[in-house]
Design an enzyme around this catalytic site. Structure first.
Site, short mmCIF file in Angstrom:
data_model
loop_
_atom_site.label_atom_id
_atom_site.label_comp_id
_atom_site.label_asym_id
_atom_site.label_seq_id
_atom_site.Cartn_x
_atom_site.Cartn_y
_atom_site.Cartn_z
N TYR A 1 -6.02 48.34 -14.52
CA TYR A 1 -5.72 48.09 -15.94
C TYR A 1 -7.00 47.76 -16.71
O TYR A 1 -7.30 48.38 -17.75
CB TYR A 1 -4.71 46.94 -16.05
CG TYR A 1 -4.48 46.43 -17.44
CD1 TYR A 1 -3.76 47.18 -18.38
CD2 TYR A 1 -4.97 45.19 -17.84
CE1 TYR A 1 -3.55 46.70 -19.66
CE2 TYR A 1 -4.76 44.70 -19.12
CZ TYR A 1 -4.05 45.46 -20.03
OH TYR A 1 -3.84 44.99 -21.30
P1 NDP Z 1 4.40 45.65 -25.10
O1 NDP Z 1 4.76 46.09 -23.71
O2 NDP Z 1 5.07 44.47 -25.68
O3 NDP Z 1 4.60 46.90 -26.11
C1 NDP Z 1 4.04 48.13 -25.76
C2 NDP Z 1 4.21 49.12 -26.89
O4 NDP Z 1 3.54 50.33 -26.52
C3 NDP Z 1 5.67 49.49 -27.15
O5 NDP Z 1 5.84 49.68 -28.53
C4 NDP Z 1 5.83 50.80 -26.39
O6 NDP Z 1 6.83 51.66 -26.96
C5 NDP Z 1 4.45 51.41 -26.59
N1 NDP Z 1 4.11 52.40 -25.56
C6 NDP Z 1 4.03 52.26 -24.22
N2 NDP Z 1 3.68 53.41 -23.63
C7 NDP Z 1 3.53 54.32 -24.63
C8 NDP Z 1 3.20 55.70 -24.68
N3 NDP Z 1 2.93 56.40 -23.56
N4 NDP Z 1 3.16 56.32 -25.88
C9 NDP Z 1 3.44 55.64 -27.04
N5 NDP Z 1 3.75 54.32 -27.05
C10 NDP Z 1 3.81 53.69 -25.87
O7 NDP Z 1 2.80 45.47 -25.06
P2 NDP Z 1 1.85 44.47 -25.92
O8 NDP Z 1 2.29 44.40 -27.30
O9 NDP Z 1 1.68 43.23 -25.14
O10 NDP Z 1 0.46 45.25 -25.80
C11 NDP Z 1 -0.10 46.01 -26.85
C12 NDP Z 1 -1.53 46.33 -26.50
O11 NDP Z 1 -2.28 45.12 -26.35
C13 NDP Z 1 -1.71 47.09 -25.17
O12 NDP Z 1 -2.70 48.06 -25.31
C14 NDP Z 1 -2.15 46.01 -24.20
O13 NDP Z 1 -2.90 46.53 -23.14
C15 NDP Z 1 -2.97 45.12 -25.12
N6 NDP Z 1 -3.12 43.75 -24.63
C16 NDP Z 1 -2.02 42.93 -24.48
C17 NDP Z 1 -2.20 41.64 -24.00
C18 NDP Z 1 -1.05 40.71 -23.78
O14 NDP Z 1 -1.25 39.65 -23.18
N7 NDP Z 1 0.16 41.02 -24.26
C19 NDP Z 1 -3.55 41.11 -23.66
C20 NDP Z 1 -4.60 42.07 -23.85
C21 NDP Z 1 -4.40 43.33 -24.33
P3 NDP Z 1 8.41 51.59 -26.58
O15 NDP Z 1 8.94 50.33 -27.20
O16 NDP Z 1 8.97 52.81 -27.18
O17 NDP Z 1 8.46 51.54 -25.08
#
Ligand code: NDP
Length: 246
Positions: free
Chosen positions: A154
């Protein structure tokens, strides 16, 4: 809702978590929102409705960011709906934790496809379509600095995104477009909380000197700044938003 200018932002993964907070905040700042989602249409439509109720403009667009054709369509739909794109927020991401020894091919391939190729796909389209004066903001993670066990694959996808951020900023020379990354620490969303025992969540929450988990709004605030005229002198940088964890 204050509308000082008409601009359009594509937010990938806007249906839930950090992406949803980013879309809501940018809508409040006056952006038209193209809210991308993968499978959760109901959540994406609910977001669109919330934005419209507050007087903003938004559309929900399904696209798997790992699929370059779908990403091209996403930009075409945005172009048609709002006459161009000013900001791209590469937020869609997945996290599968495992030691390197125990990571299987699927764990590696899916994270590379969604996180790294997904961000590459959208940046390539942005290079062709983003309006001059715009901004690109990629989501990394503070684990790139912390190097915690089990985050190997990751965090590597995000380290690659940080490198691409800095190179893309240079490649867009002459167009007044900024490219930055925001690297959150632990943030209270499904991605972070799912499957973690309470002791682990509590321990990680205590690590930053501010002694709490980040909220999606904390991260949206940092992104809103970088997407605003006030943040436009910041370019090619990685901003760690984590309460001082690293
Ligand atoms: P969530 O799992 O809460 O939400 C993920 C989102 O990404 C959802 O809207 C999902 O859509 C969408 N998604 C997943 N796969 C795809 C795809 N292949 N194509 C289009 N959309 C996709 O994640 P977070 O909000 O926690 O994370 C958001 C970003 O922040 C990520 O890049 C993560 O790596 C980064 N991040 C998060 C941290 C944390 O602690 N939460 C810390 C550091 C970085 P759907 O609802 O349709 O499934």
């Amino acid at each position: 809702m204050t509308k000082t200018f008409e601009r359009t932002a594509i937010v990938t993964g806007a249906s839930r978590g950090i992406g949803r907070a980013i879309a809501s905040r940018l809508a409040n700042d006056g952006f038209n929102i193209v809210a991308n989602f993968a499978g959760n249409e109901k959540a994406a439509q609910d977001l669109v409705q919330n934005i419209e109720q507050l007087g903003g403009k938004a559309i929900a667009v399904q696209a798997d960011v790992a699929d370059s054709k779908a990403v091209k369509q996403l930009f075409d739909i945005a172009q048609e709906a709002f006459n161009g794109v000013d900001a791209l927020i590469n937020n869609a991401g997945i996290m599968k934790l495992s030691t390197i020894a125990e990571s299987d091919d699927a764990l590696f391939d899916t994270q590379i496809a969604t996180n790294l190729k997904g961000s590459f796909n959208t940046m390539r389209e942005a290079a062709a379509h983003l309006k001059d004066g715009g901004s690109v903001i990629n989501l990394s993670t503070s684990v790139v600095g912390l190097n915690l066990e089990t985050y190997g694959v990751y965090a590597s996808t995000k380290a690659a995104i940080e490198t691409m951020t800095k190179i893309f900023a240079k490649e867009l020379r002459g167009r007044n477009i900024t490219v930055n990354a925001v690297a959150p620490g632990p943030t209270a969303t499904d991605l972070f909380l799912d499957g973690k025992p309470k002791e682990v969540v509590d321990r990680l929450a205590k690590m930053p000197p501010l002694e709490r988990l980040g909220t999606p709004e904390d991260i949206a605030n940092a992104i809103a700044f970088l997407a605003s005229p006030d943040g436009h002198w910041i370019n090619g940088q990685v901003l760690r938003a984590n309460g001082g964890m690293i």
